[in-house]
Write an enzyme that holds these catalytic residues in place. Sequence first.
Site, mmCIF file in Angstrom:
data_model
loop_
_atom_site.group_PDB
_atom_site.id
_atom_site.type_symbol
_atom_site.label_atom_id
_atom_site.label_comp_id
_atom_site.label_asym_id
_atom_site.label_seq_id
_atom_site.Cartn_x
_atom_site.Cartn_y
_atom_site.Cartn_z
ATOM 1 N N ASP A 63 -10.650 65.434 31.012
ATOM 2 C CA ASP A 63 -11.162 66.282 32.706
ATOM 3 C C ASP A 63 -11.447 64.856 33.662
ATOM 4 O OD1 ASP A 63 -13.116 67.529 33.750
ATOM 5 O OD2 ASP A 63 -13.036 69.041 32.070
ATOM 6 N N ALA A 87 -18.367 81.251 32.809
ATOM 7 C CA ALA A 87 -18.248 80.699 33.050
ATOM 8 C C ALA A 87 -16.508 80.057 33.534
ATOM 9 C CB ALA A 87 -19.422 79.673 33.520
ATOM 10 N N GLN A 88 -15.761 80.819 33.505
ATOM 11 C CA GLN A 88 -14.327 80.369 33.391
ATOM 12 C C GLN A 88 -14.184 79.941 34.977
ATOM 13 O OE1 GLN A 88 -12.251 83.364 31.615
ATOM 14 N NE2 GLN A 88 -10.145 81.523 31.820
ATOM 15 N N HIS A 129 -7.705 77.536 28.464
ATOM 16 C CA HIS A 129 -8.114 76.005 28.099
ATOM 17 C C HIS A 129 -8.896 76.042 26.923
ATOM 18 C CE1 HIS A 129 -10.148 77.195 31.869
ATOM 19 N NE2 HIS A 129 -11.331 76.139 31.332
#
Length: 127
Positions: A44, A106-107, A113
């Site tokens: 990330d 909260a996508q 993913h």
Amino acid sequence: MAADVEKAQRAAEGSSPTIFSKILDGSIPANIIYKDDQCVAFRDVAPQAPVHFLVIPRRPIPRISRVAESDAQLLGHLLLVASKTAKAEGLEDGYRVVINDGKQGAQSVYHLHLHVLGGRQMGWPPG
């Protein structure tokens, strides 16, 4: 945290191409730590833990709430890759796997993913 929620509220399902499709086609670089014919795992860019990587399917699925029965094998494969990669990343003491779904979940990128976070004690409740 509030910035993540705001980003998710602005995200539009169906906006194409996503940042993940650009990683998959090579037009955006990523620190890839695993790949096969079904998925890719990469670090990330804004880690929320000492170890934070994503596992994404090569075939875009917008949301976990939109999967079909025919996606069962792929979903299982994503979890197996998350587990195998977590082990390779040294997360023997545990880790958290998170899938955000929709605005209230909260996508912020509408390409399924899995977040895998570890290397520190996770808190509860998570959100």
